[in-house]
Write an enzyme that holds these catalytic residues in place. Structure first.
Site, PDB file in Angstrom:
ATOM      1  N   HIS A 122      -2.697 -85.801   4.544  1.00  0.00           N
ATOM      2  CA  HIS A 122      -1.850 -86.843   5.128  1.00  0.00           C
ATOM      3  C   HIS A 122      -1.209 -86.237   6.380  1.00  0.00           C
ATOM      4  CE1 HIS A 122       1.823 -89.367   5.392  1.00  0.00           C
ATOM      5  NE2 HIS A 122       1.170 -90.261   4.672  1.00  0.00           N
ATOM      6  N   ASP A 199       1.111 -80.578  -1.726  1.00  0.00           N
ATOM      7  CA  ASP A 199       1.634 -81.915  -1.452  1.00  0.00           C
ATOM      8  C   ASP A 199       1.296 -82.791  -2.663  1.00  0.00           C
ATOM      9  OD1 ASP A 199       1.882 -84.579  -0.799  1.00  0.00           O
ATOM     10  OD2 ASP A 199       0.840 -84.453   1.121  1.00  0.00           O
ATOM     11  N   GLN A 202       0.765 -87.823  -4.278  1.00  0.00           N
ATOM     12  CA  GLN A 202      -0.129 -88.716  -5.035  1.00  0.00           C
ATOM     13  C   GLN A 202      -0.513 -88.155  -6.404  1.00  0.00           C
ATOM     14  OE1 GLN A 202      -0.616 -91.704  -4.079  1.00  0.00           O
ATOM     15  NE2 GLN A 202      -0.067 -91.615  -1.923  1.00  0.00           N
ATOM     16  N   LYS A 225       7.086 -93.345  -4.809  1.00  0.00           N
ATOM     17  CA  LYS A 225       5.688 -93.525  -5.237  1.00  0.00           C
ATOM     18  C   LYS A 225       5.555 -93.377  -6.749  1.00  0.00           C
ATOM     19  CE  LYS A 225       3.846 -91.689  -0.895  1.00  0.00           C
ATOM     20  NZ  LYS A 225       3.269 -92.847  -0.232  1.00  0.00           N
ATOM     21  N   CYS A 365      -2.615 -92.838   7.460  1.00  0.00           N
ATOM     22  CA  CYS A 365      -1.953 -91.592   7.921  1.00  0.00           C
ATOM     23  C   CYS A 365      -2.844 -90.381   7.687  1.00  0.00           C
ATOM     24  CB  CYS A 365      -0.608 -91.385   7.225  1.00  0.00           C
ATOM     25  SG  CYS A 365       0.575 -92.660   7.576  1.00  0.00           S
TER      26      CYS A 365
HETATM   27  C1  LIG Z   1      -0.672 -87.421   0.184  1.00  0.00           C
HETATM   28  C2  LIG Z   1       0.599 -87.855   0.835  1.00  0.00           C
HETATM   29  N1  LIG Z   1       1.404 -86.948   1.373  1.00  0.00           N
HETATM   30  C3  LIG Z   1       2.562 -87.279   1.948  1.00  0.00           C
HETATM   31  C4  LIG Z   1       2.967 -88.586   2.015  1.00  0.00           C
HETATM   32  C5  LIG Z   1       4.273 -88.911   2.670  1.00  0.00           C
HETATM   33  O1  LIG Z   1       5.159 -89.424   1.724  1.00  0.00           O
HETATM   34  P1  LIG Z   1       6.579 -90.017   2.178  1.00  0.00           P
HETATM   35  O2  LIG Z   1       6.276 -91.037   3.235  1.00  0.00           O
HETATM   36  O3  LIG Z   1       7.126 -90.607   0.927  1.00  0.00           O
HETATM   37  O4  LIG Z   1       7.372 -88.889   2.688  1.00  0.00           O
HETATM   38  C6  LIG Z   1       2.145 -89.580   1.488  1.00  0.00           C
HETATM   39  C7  LIG Z   1       2.514 -91.004   1.609  1.00  0.00           C
HETATM   40  O5  LIG Z   1       1.700 -91.875   1.584  1.00  0.00           O
HETATM   41  C8  LIG Z   1       0.937 -89.202   0.869  1.00  0.00           C
HETATM   42  O6  LIG Z   1       0.133 -90.108   0.325  1.00  0.00           O
END
Ligand SMILES: Cc1ncc(COP(=O)(O)O)c(C=O)c1O
Length: 406
Positions: A122, A199, A202, A225, A365
């Protein structure tokens, strides 16, 4: 297995209509809906407890502080961290990764040092490091993926040099659903004395994460999430690493003593929590964890795996269907990205929306991943514990209908 109808009653929004059609909410990787238990707890806190935490001697402040710190303990148990000192509240995954990128690069990296990420990150796990590359001249490398959406793990070792100071990988891809072998990656990294940030945006909502068993050095995830409120997330960091890193932001709450000559910082985890925290959201997050616990990850995972498998099977009955990521559903989790023929993902998403079906479209993203796949975007259906087979049937019927229009 649990009673899905009863579960859905906990999420009143699922009963609403859009465009006079029953809502089919399949955008859970972007954010999940919130159960009443979370909403009620947060409303109750604002109604009956509200006061700023940590610095008040009065009753309400102490009560709010107790709720806030109880949430930290709840999070600690949720990911099986050793100590509450290792749980830092942030605004979300993005802020957690930025915190590590900034503080780690500032204190542990020199110009020319390297961080390794993957091709399926992401943007939050790309741009955070790129900002440091711009500021401090560090180098960002990326592990490639295979055509089936799995990581080329054998290439990781080849990318590691004596300048590699950090490996930062996504646990579950928000586009492909690929579950990365993080334990293996961490073993390889640790054999070279390199710390690993995972990270978990998900993964934390879908299956049990045990940071001690995984042995990651940092783990980041977002409350929104996983049925919790927006604006709250978590950075787990091993105590020995957090002790070494400088504060991320300055302000109240994070100091020990401030003078014009010298300022000393609070103990962990407060050193990283400048300013008034979102203490109502932390309480909401604790309730979301309670909600997940009340169903249990075993049941949640079994349900979501069944939905993912069913969705893949049904989608593949549609002509010109192209699904991205692993075909083997045991290697993926609750996310299905696809395109149909040359129908633009945005057209597909917009027309599905008119049928009441909420999916995500675009690059999610993850533009470097889109480049790797040679596409501009996908349609993405992502599942949560409250989704049903009937909703997948509605999705598949919707896609057929849209396909016939082109
Ligand atoms: C794999 C992953 N990392 C990071 C993020 C960023 O999360 P946040 O926008 O809640 O900070 C997301 C959000 O879709 C994501 O799917």
């Amino acid at each position: 297995m649990y009673d899905i109808n009863k579960v859905r009653e906990d999420f009143p929004i699922l009963g609403r209509e859009v465009y006079k059609k029953p809502l089919v909410y399949l955008d859970n990787a972007a954010t999940t809906q919130k159960p009443l238990m979370v909403l009620d707890a947060m409303r109750d806190e604002y109604l009956n407890v509200n006061a700023n935490v940590h610095r008040g001697v009065h009753y309400l402040s102490q009560q709010a502080t107790d709720l806030h710190e109880a949430a930290r303990e709840k999070v600690r148990r949720f990911i099986n961290a050793r100590k509450i000192e290792e749980i830092v509240f942030t605004r979300g995954t993005t802020e957690a990764i930025n915190l590590v990128a900034q503080s780690f690069c500032e204190s542990q990296m020199q110009t020319g040092d390297e961080v390794i990420v993957t091709d399926m990150e992401h943007h939050s796990n790309i741009v955070s490091w790129q900002l440091q590359a711009m500021k401090r001249g560090i180098v960002v490398k990326h592990v490639p993926i295979m055509d089936d959406g799995l990581l080329c793990l054998d290439q990781l070792e080849a990318l590691i040099t004596e300048k590699t100071k950090m490996i930062s990988v996504v646990h579950v891809s928000n586009v492909l659903g690929t579950v990365n072998p993080v334990e293996q990656i961490i073993k390889i990294a640790h054999a070279h004395d390199i710390p690993v940030l995972v990270d978990g945006a998900q993964s934390a909502p879908h299956f049990k994460v045990d940071v001690q068993a995984m042995d990651c050095d940092f783990f980041a995830f977002s409350g929104h999430k996983m049925y919790g409120p927006t604006g709250i997330g978590v950075l787990y960091g091993k105590e020995e690493w957090l002790e070494k890193l400088p504060p991320y932001q300055g302000g109240g709450e994070m100091i020990d003593k401030v003078t014009w000559e010298k300022t000393t910082f609070e103990r962990l985890p407060f050193k990283f929590e400048a300013g008034t925290p979102d203490y109502v959201a932390t309480h909401g997050l604790a309730k979301a964890i309670e909600y997940i616990d009340s169903i249990g990850f075993e049941a949640i995972q079994a349900h979501e795996q069944q939905l993912t498998k069913y969705c893949m099977e049904q989608l593949l009955t549609i002509p010109d269907m192209h699904i991205y990521g692993p075909k083997d559903t045991s290697l993926k989790d609750a996310v299905v990205s696809f395109n149909v023929g040359d129908i633009h993902h945005l057209d597909m998403g917009t027309l599905l929306d008119r049928l009441g079906i909420a999916v995500r479209t675009g690059h999610h993203c993850a533009q470097p991943l889109m480049d790797r796949l040679g596409i501009s975007g996908t349609v993405r259906a992502s599942f949560a514990l409250y989704n049903t087979k009937e909703e997948i049937d509605a999705l598949v019927a919707g896609i057929r209908r849209v396909s016939q229009m082109f």
